[in-house]
Design a protein around this motif. Structure first.
Motif, PDB file in Angstrom:
ATOM      1  N   SER A   1       7.915  -9.547 -14.863  1.00 17.42           N
ATOM      2  CA  SER A   1       7.501  -8.164 -14.585  1.00 17.42           C
ATOM      3  C   SER A   1       8.045  -7.685 -13.241  1.00 17.42           C
ATOM      4  O   SER A   1       8.415  -6.528 -13.090  1.00 17.42           O
ATOM      5  CB  SER A   1       5.977  -8.027 -14.650  1.00 17.42           C
ATOM      6  N   ARG A   2       8.143  -8.574 -12.271  1.00 14.49           N
ATOM      7  CA  ARG A   2       8.730  -8.207 -10.969  1.00 14.49           C
ATOM      8  C   ARG A   2      10.215  -7.904 -11.132  1.00 14.49           C
ATOM      9  O   ARG A   2      10.727  -6.931 -10.588  1.00 14.49           O
ATOM     10  CB  ARG A   2       8.521  -9.342  -9.975  1.00 14.49           C
TER      11      ARG A   2
ATOM     12  N   VAL B   1       0.805  -1.223   0.000  1.00 12.89           N
ATOM     13  CA  VAL B   1       0.000   0.000   0.000  1.00 12.89           C
ATOM     14  C   VAL B   1       0.836   1.270   0.000  1.00 12.89           C
ATOM     15  O   VAL B   1       0.293   2.361  -0.094  1.00 12.89           O
ATOM     16  CB  VAL B   1      -0.998   0.040   1.183  1.00 12.89           C
ATOM     17  N   HIS B   2       2.151   1.155   0.095  1.00 14.72           N
ATOM     18  CA  HIS B   2       3.011   2.337   0.044  1.00 14.72           C
ATOM     19  C   HIS B   2       3.497   2.533  -1.379  1.00 14.72           C
ATOM     20  O   HIS B   2       4.159   1.665  -1.937  1.00 14.72           O
ATOM     21  CB  HIS B   2       4.195   2.197   0.994  1.00 14.72           C
ATOM     22  N   SER B   3       3.165   3.672  -1.955  1.00 15.59           N
ATOM     23  CA  SER B   3       3.510   3.902  -3.352  1.00 15.59           C
ATOM     24  C   SER B   3       5.000   4.121  -3.562  1.00 15.59           C
ATOM     25  O   SER B   3       5.473   4.055  -4.680  1.00 15.59           O
ATOM     26  CB  SER B   3       2.725   5.104  -3.884  1.00 15.59           C
ATOM     27  N   ASN B   4       5.747   4.391  -2.488  1.00  9.41           N
ATOM     28  CA  ASN B   4       7.191   4.558  -2.676  1.00  9.41           C
ATOM     29  C   ASN B   4       7.941   3.245  -2.531  1.00  9.41           C
ATOM     30  O   ASN B   4       9.146   3.202  -2.646  1.00  9.41           O
ATOM     31  CB  ASN B   4       7.736   5.598  -1.693  1.00  9.41           C
ATOM     32  N   ALA B   5       7.230   2.165  -2.270  1.00  4.09           N
ATOM     33  CA  ALA B   5       7.845   0.840  -2.191  1.00  4.09           C
ATOM     34  C   ALA B   5       7.857   0.209  -3.576  1.00  4.09           C
ATOM     35  O   ALA B   5       7.199   0.671  -4.503  1.00  4.09           O
ATOM     36  CB  ALA B   5       7.075  -0.037  -1.210  1.00  4.09           C
TER      37      ALA B   5
ATOM     38  N   ILE C   1      11.967  -4.226 -10.469  1.00  2.60           N
ATOM     39  CA  ILE C   1      13.050  -4.019  -9.494  1.00  2.60           C
ATOM     40  C   ILE C   1      14.300  -3.499 -10.187  1.00  2.60           C
ATOM     41  O   ILE C   1      14.953  -2.566  -9.709  1.00  2.60           O
ATOM     42  CB  ILE C   1      13.338  -5.324  -8.724  1.00  2.60           C
ATOM     43  N   LYS C   2      14.641  -4.084 -11.339  1.00  2.07           N
ATOM     44  CA  LYS C   2      15.849  -3.677 -12.057  1.00  2.07           C
ATOM     45  C   LYS C   2      15.782  -2.217 -12.493  1.00  2.07           C
ATOM     46  O   LYS C   2      16.769  -1.499 -12.437  1.00  2.07           O
ATOM     47  CB  LYS C   2      16.032  -4.575 -13.276  1.00  2.07           C
ATOM     48  N   ASN C   3      14.599  -1.758 -12.910  1.00  3.13           N
ATOM     49  CA  ASN C   3      14.444  -0.385 -13.383  1.00  3.13           C
ATOM     50  C   ASN C   3      13.914   0.562 -12.315  1.00  3.13           C
ATOM     51  O   ASN C   3      13.568   1.699 -12.624  1.00  3.13           O
ATOM     52  CB  ASN C   3      13.527  -0.353 -14.607  1.00  3.13           C
ATOM     53  N   ASP C   4      13.820   0.080 -11.072  1.00  6.26           N
ATOM     54  CA  ASP C   4      13.353   0.889  -9.948  1.00  6.26           C
ATOM     55  C   ASP C   4      11.993   1.527 -10.226  1.00  6.26           C
ATOM     56  O   ASP C   4      11.772   2.711  -9.997  1.00  6.26           O
ATOM     57  CB  ASP C   4      14.390   1.967  -9.597  1.00  6.26           C
ATOM     58  N   VAL C   5      11.076   0.737 -10.744  1.00  2.00           N
ATOM     59  CA  VAL C   5       9.729   1.211 -11.040  1.00  2.00           C
ATOM     60  C   VAL C   5       8.950   1.334  -9.739  1.00  2.00           C
ATOM     61  O   VAL C   5       8.970   0.429  -8.903  1.00  2.00           O
ATOM     62  CB  VAL C   5       9.003   0.248 -12.009  1.00  2.00           C
TER      63      VAL C   5
ATOM     64  N   ARG D   1      11.567   6.084 -11.311  1.00  2.00           N
ATOM     65  CA  ARG D   1      12.683   6.884 -10.795  1.00  2.00           C
ATOM     66  C   ARG D   1      13.972   6.142 -11.085  1.00  2.00           C
ATOM     67  O   ARG D   1      14.127   5.002 -10.677  1.00  2.00           O
ATOM     68  CB  ARG D   1      12.526   7.094  -9.291  1.00  2.00           C
ATOM     69  N   LYS D   2      14.854   6.790 -11.748  1.00  2.00           N
ATOM     70  CA  LYS D   2      16.148   6.173 -12.041  1.00  2.00           C
ATOM     71  C   LYS D   2      17.040   6.277 -10.817  1.00  2.00           C
ATOM     72  O   LYS D   2      17.053   7.282 -10.126  1.00  2.00           O
ATOM     73  CB  LYS D   2      16.826   6.865 -13.236  1.00  2.00           C
TER      74      LYS D   2
END
Length: 126
Positions: free
Chosen positions: A95-96, A53-57, A100-104, A121-122
């Motif tokens: 997709s996971r 539920v945390h959008s920054n995670a 993670i690799k592209n810090d989506v 976010r890069k």
């Protein structure tokens, strides 16, 4: 390892939705809920921020939903069980991994405190 468990439970939840005679959208949500609510319970019991539920995670529920939807679409097209499961696992794990690799991250609203309003976010390069 986390993505394998996530995809496995997404498929199991989607299968249970189908067995219960639910529509495809409900079965997909069953798959997502089955695969993510264990982690939600863990986070609550450990007093940690709830990851889904945390959008920054990192994204977590979206790959599960994609995997469950892939399983259901392959089933609707008449694919054999092994192929359905393989496609769904590949979608969820892939997709996971890409996220993670592209810090989506999930979309956020800009606030004065964080100034973050982008979906991707890069990582800073050193």
């Amino acid at each position: 390892l986390d993505a394998i468990g996530l995809s496995s439970f997404a498929i199991i939840g989607a299968q249970n939705g189908v067995r219960a005679g639910m529509p495809m959208i409900v079965s997909a949500i069953c798959g997502m809920a089955t695969s993510t609510f264990g982690g939600l319970t863990r986070d609550v019991l450990c007093g940690r921020p709830i990851r889904i539920v945390h959008s920054n995670a990192e994204v977590y529920a979206e790959p599960a939903l994609a995997g469950a939807t892939t399983y259901l679409a392959a089933e609707r097209m008449g694919a054999r069980p092994g192929l359905r499961i393989g496609l769904a696992m590949a979608m969820c794990i892939g997709s996971r991994f890409i996220a993670i690799k592209n810090d989506v991250k999930l979309q956020t609203w800009d606030t004065a405190q964080d100034n973050l309003g982008v979906a991707i976010r890069k990582r800073p390069t050193e």
